[in-house]
Design an enzyme around this catalytic site. Structure first.
Site, mmCIF file in Angstrom:
data_model
loop_
_atom_site.group_PDB
_atom_site.id
_atom_site.type_symbol
_atom_site.label_atom_id
_atom_site.label_comp_id
_atom_site.label_asym_id
_atom_site.label_seq_id
_atom_site.Cartn_x
_atom_site.Cartn_y
_atom_site.Cartn_z
ATOM 1 N N HIS A 1 0.856 -1.194 0.000
ATOM 2 C CA HIS A 1 0.000 0.000 0.000
ATOM 3 C C HIS A 1 0.888 1.239 0.000
ATOM 4 O O HIS A 1 1.931 1.264 0.639
ATOM 5 C CB HIS A 1 -0.910 0.028 1.239
ATOM 6 C CG HIS A 1 -2.084 0.911 1.079
ATOM 7 N ND1 HIS A 1 -2.032 2.263 1.303
ATOM 8 C CD2 HIS A 1 -3.349 0.652 0.660
ATOM 9 C CE1 HIS A 1 -3.214 2.805 1.051
ATOM 10 N NE2 HIS A 1 -4.031 1.849 0.655
ATOM 11 N N ASP B 1 -7.796 -5.497 -0.050
ATOM 12 C CA ASP B 1 -8.251 -6.373 -1.146
ATOM 13 C C ASP B 1 -7.853 -7.828 -0.958
ATOM 14 O O ASP B 1 -8.257 -8.676 -1.753
ATOM 15 C CB ASP B 1 -7.674 -5.859 -2.472
ATOM 16 C CG ASP B 1 -8.259 -4.508 -2.832
ATOM 17 O OD1 ASP B 1 -7.477 -3.568 -3.069
ATOM 18 O OD2 ASP B 1 -9.490 -4.384 -2.804
HETATM 19 C C1 SDX Z 1 -6.202 -0.100 -3.035
HETATM 20 O O1 SDX Z 1 -4.502 4.452 -2.265
HETATM 21 C C2 SDX Z 1 -5.434 3.819 -1.625
HETATM 22 O O2 SDX Z 1 -5.819 4.223 -0.536
HETATM 23 C C3 SDX Z 1 -5.970 2.602 -2.348
HETATM 24 C C4 SDX Z 1 -6.989 1.752 -1.552
HETATM 25 C C5 SDX Z 1 -8.277 2.511 -1.285
HETATM 26 O O3 SDX Z 1 -8.995 2.119 -0.345
HETATM 27 O O4 SDX Z 1 -8.624 3.428 -2.124
HETATM 28 O O5 SDX Z 1 -6.413 1.340 -0.309
HETATM 29 C C6 SDX Z 1 -7.376 0.517 -2.354
HETATM 30 O O6 SDX Z 1 -5.944 0.232 -4.165
HETATM 31 C C7 SDX Z 1 -5.341 -1.057 -2.258
HETATM 32 C C8 SDX Z 1 -4.096 -1.530 -3.086
HETATM 33 C C9 SDX Z 1 -4.584 -2.636 -4.040
HETATM 34 N N1 SDX Z 1 -3.503 -3.001 -4.985
HETATM 35 C C10 SDX Z 1 -2.851 -4.153 -4.908
HETATM 36 O O7 SDX Z 1 -3.002 -4.964 -3.997
HETATM 37 C C11 SDX Z 1 -1.907 -4.404 -6.094
HETATM 38 C C12 SDX Z 1 -0.540 -4.925 -5.587
HETATM 39 N N2 SDX Z 1 0.139 -3.845 -4.846
HETATM 40 C C13 SDX Z 1 0.879 -2.917 -5.586
HETATM 41 O O8 SDX Z 1 0.937 -2.880 -6.932
HETATM 42 C C14 SDX Z 1 1.455 -1.757 -4.808
HETATM 43 O O9 SDX Z 1 1.798 -2.208 -3.566
HETATM 44 C C15 SDX Z 1 0.560 -0.541 -4.692
HETATM 45 C C16 SDX Z 1 0.074 -0.084 -6.019
HETATM 46 C C17 SDX Z 1 -0.600 -0.850 -3.818
HETATM 47 C C18 SDX Z 1 1.377 0.575 -4.026
HETATM 48 O O10 SDX Z 1 2.360 0.912 -4.933
HETATM 49 P P1 SDX Z 1 3.442 2.049 -4.561
HETATM 50 O O11 SDX Z 1 3.148 2.709 -3.274
HETATM 51 O O12 SDX Z 1 3.623 2.925 -5.761
HETATM 52 O O13 SDX Z 1 4.710 1.184 -4.293
HETATM 53 P P2 SDX Z 1 5.738 0.755 -5.403
HETATM 54 O O14 SDX Z 1 5.008 0.207 -6.599
HETATM 55 O O15 SDX Z 1 6.686 1.881 -5.612
HETATM 56 O O16 SDX Z 1 6.453 -0.468 -4.675
HETATM 57 C C19 SDX Z 1 7.483 -0.222 -3.717
HETATM 58 C C20 SDX Z 1 8.368 -1.448 -3.794
HETATM 59 C C21 SDX Z 1 8.767 -1.810 -5.225
HETATM 60 O O17 SDX Z 1 10.018 -2.450 -5.173
HETATM 61 P P3 SDX Z 1 11.341 -1.569 -5.525
HETATM 62 O O18 SDX Z 1 11.099 -0.980 -6.926
HETATM 63 O O19 SDX Z 1 11.444 -0.514 -4.466
HETATM 64 O O20 SDX Z 1 12.484 -2.584 -5.497
HETATM 65 O O21 SDX Z 1 7.642 -2.596 -3.298
HETATM 66 C C22 SDX Z 1 7.476 -3.541 -4.358
HETATM 67 C C23 SDX Z 1 7.731 -2.829 -5.665
HETATM 68 O O22 SDX Z 1 8.262 -3.716 -6.636
HETATM 69 N N3 SDX Z 1 6.091 -3.994 -4.283
HETATM 70 C C24 SDX Z 1 5.690 -5.237 -4.372
HETATM 71 C C25 SDX Z 1 4.295 -5.200 -4.204
HETATM 72 N N4 SDX Z 1 3.904 -3.949 -4.026
HETATM 73 C C26 SDX Z 1 5.019 -3.199 -4.072
HETATM 74 N N5 SDX Z 1 6.370 -6.398 -4.587
HETATM 75 C C27 SDX Z 1 5.614 -7.519 -4.639
HETATM 76 N N6 SDX Z 1 4.274 -7.576 -4.493
HETATM 77 C C28 SDX Z 1 3.584 -6.431 -4.261
HETATM 78 N N7 SDX Z 1 2.262 -6.467 -4.095
#
Ligand code: SDX
Length: 431
Positions: A308, A366
């Site tokens: 998140h 989720d």
């Molecule tokens: C919702 O914003 C809100 O409030 C949203 C929400 C709401 O109620 O409105 O809470 C609802 O959207 C919840 C999130 C649902 N999405 C997912 O579950 C999809 C999987 N998660 C991600 O894609 C990700 O974690 C996000 C989109 C939720 C957050 O992305 P960020 O904050 O932009 O983080 P990032 O993509 O920059 O990741 C940071 C690091 C990265 O690694 P590095 O590049 O630093 O090496 O963490 C890694 C990412 O690769 N990473 C993950 C991961 N999520 C982030 N690695 C593996 N699995 C994951 N799920």
């Protein structure tokens, strides 16, 4: 009002600029850069808005470090256990817990706005049967502007109120009818003798051929899922609604834009993607393989339902959702659901893995919601429509807050331009 006594000093090429620091009632201080470009001739750069406050708001606050979520100051775990969705709707809309009389009036109003214009049935019939329900919701909600002209003038507080009630009331009907259409069953009309969540379940699962009794415990679980999804600060879809409404677009168009944004798998589409991932994993012995993929920089795979932008400790909604999953599956006699076992084992394995700990990744709202929704009988394609149904009140509350701000300006971000500078046109024979 915010305290503007503190300032920050910025020095660029020897020139110094004082920027006010705004102190909020909770959360980090905010550097006010509204005059920066005018004073210093520079933009700030923050493509994912990781460090940007796009607005001020009094509706919802998240403390990502503590795993705290407050709606008008009330913690989500208290609202999920002691309140119910329509009362939370009232709280988000009017910034107060209602008295018994206020709540009764509000619930009566919502109950009596649940039907949609009969001619809108034609919109559903225009879609293919295999259309994703989110495609139908985007289309039908946007089309509401063509039917409810008496609540599209956003300068009229009364029309804003009516539009708010219509959207909250009609979203369950639209979502349920999108589902019924996709399975070839007749539409079931809303019933005024059922509460909001029970009415939605009845419209989804009743058939004209026999009586359908809504299980009160499932209705309670459905209501709690709605509450857990109601609002969440300036997430991507809420920011979409705010940006759309800043141009003066009507509320139905703005909410349709929010639905479109929520659909993405990185946002509200994650509940569908998460269950599809859990089904793909299939059994606990394949968990190490998927954990390795999620950690592999060369593999685009991510654990859906994990991570998140704001929560860096735990998502309080996921905690409540996990409890609810145990309750619902036990009630339905599917507590031995193999997918729930995979989810719990996957959560334990990820949380024990240094990669996820370092990056502060853990289940979000989720991760468990899809397991409950599937156990209730919803197909994965209906998971995000349920999220959109519940988030409508959050979008509308944020929309109302923005629209009623006399200082509202149209949102118009700038850019870091990296393209070609001016050059002359070249005739085709000279290229
Ligand atoms: C919702 O914003 C809100 O409030 C949203 C929400 C709401 O109620 O409105 O809470 C609802 O959207 C919840 C999130 C649902 N999405 C997912 O579950 C999809 C999987 N998660 C991600 O894609 C990700 O974690 C996000 C989109 C939720 C957050 O992305 P960020 O904050 O932009 O983080 P990032 O993509 O920059 O990741 C940071 C690091 C990265 O690694 P590095 O590049 O630093 O090496 O963490 C890694 C990412 O690769 N990473 C993950 C991961 N999520 C982030 N690695 C593996 N699995 C994951 N799920």
């Amino acid at each position: 009002m915010v305290d503007e006594t503190k300032t920050a000093k910025l020095t660029i090429d020897g020139d110094s600029f004082e920027l006010p620091i705004l102190s909020p009632s909770a959360g980090p201080d905010v550097l006010d850069i509204r005059k920066l470009y005018g004073q210093a001739g520079v933009f700030t750069y923050d493509p994912g808005f990781t460090s940007t406050a796009a607005c001020d708001s009094t509706i919802t606050f998240i403390d990502g470090g503590k795993g705290e979520l407050l709606h008008r100051g009330y913690p989500i775990d208290q609202l999920a256990s002691q309140s119910h969705f329509l009362e939370v709707c009232y709280l988000l809309l009017y910034d107060a817990l209602p008295t018994a009389a206020e709540l009764e009036k509000f619930e009566n109003t919502i109950t009596r706005h649940t039907m949609i214009h009969e001619q809108m049935v034609n919109f559903f019939r225009g879609f293919r049967r295999d259309a994703h329900p989110m495609a139908i919701m985007v289309g039908v909600v946007g089309a509401m502007a063509a039917f409810y002209h008496d609540s599209t003038d956003i300068s009229d507080p009364q029309q804003r109120e009516v539009a708010s009630h219509r959207l909250i009331a009609k979203m369950p009907t639209i979502a349920a009818w999108a589902y019924k259409y996709s399975i070839g069953q007749p539409f079931v009309y809303p019933r005024n003798d059922l509460d909001y969540a029970a009415n939605f379940l009845h419209m989804c699962f009743a058939v004209p051929a026999e009586e359908y009794q809504v299980d009160p415990i499932l209705a309670r679980a459905m209501d709690r899922i709605f509450t857990l999804h109601a609002d969440h600060e300036q997430n991507a879809s809420t920011s979409t609604v705010r940006l759309a409404s800043s141009s003066g677009a009507n509320p139905f168009a703005c909410i349709a834009a929010g639905i479109a944004c929520l659909w993405g798998p990185a946002h509200g589409g994650a509940n569908q993607a998460c269950l599809e991932m859990l089904n793909e994993i299939g059994s606990t012995d394949r968990i190490p393989e998927f954990i390795a993929r999620a950690k592999d920089k060369n593999d685009p795979f991510r654990l859906m339902g994990f991570g998140h932008r704001v929560y860096k400790n735990f998502d309080p909604r996921a905690t409540v959702m996990k409890q609810s999953a145990d309750e619902v599956l036990e009630l339905l006699g599917v507590e031995n659901n193999p997918i729930l076992a995979v989810a719990k084992e996957l959560e334990a394995a990820a949380l024990a893995d240094p990669y996820f700990a370092e990056k502060k990744l853990f289940p979000n709202v989720d991760f468990y919601s899809g397991i409950i929704l599937e156990a209730m009988g919803f197909p994965t394609s209906m998971f995000t429509p349920v999220f959109a149904l519940a988030r409508t009140v959050g979008w509308i509350s944020q929309w109302k807050e923005q629209i009623s701000d006399p200082a509202l300006k149209i949102g118009r971000p700038r850019q870091l331009y990296l393209g070609e500078t001016a050059r002359n046109y070249v005739n085709i024979e000279d290229r």
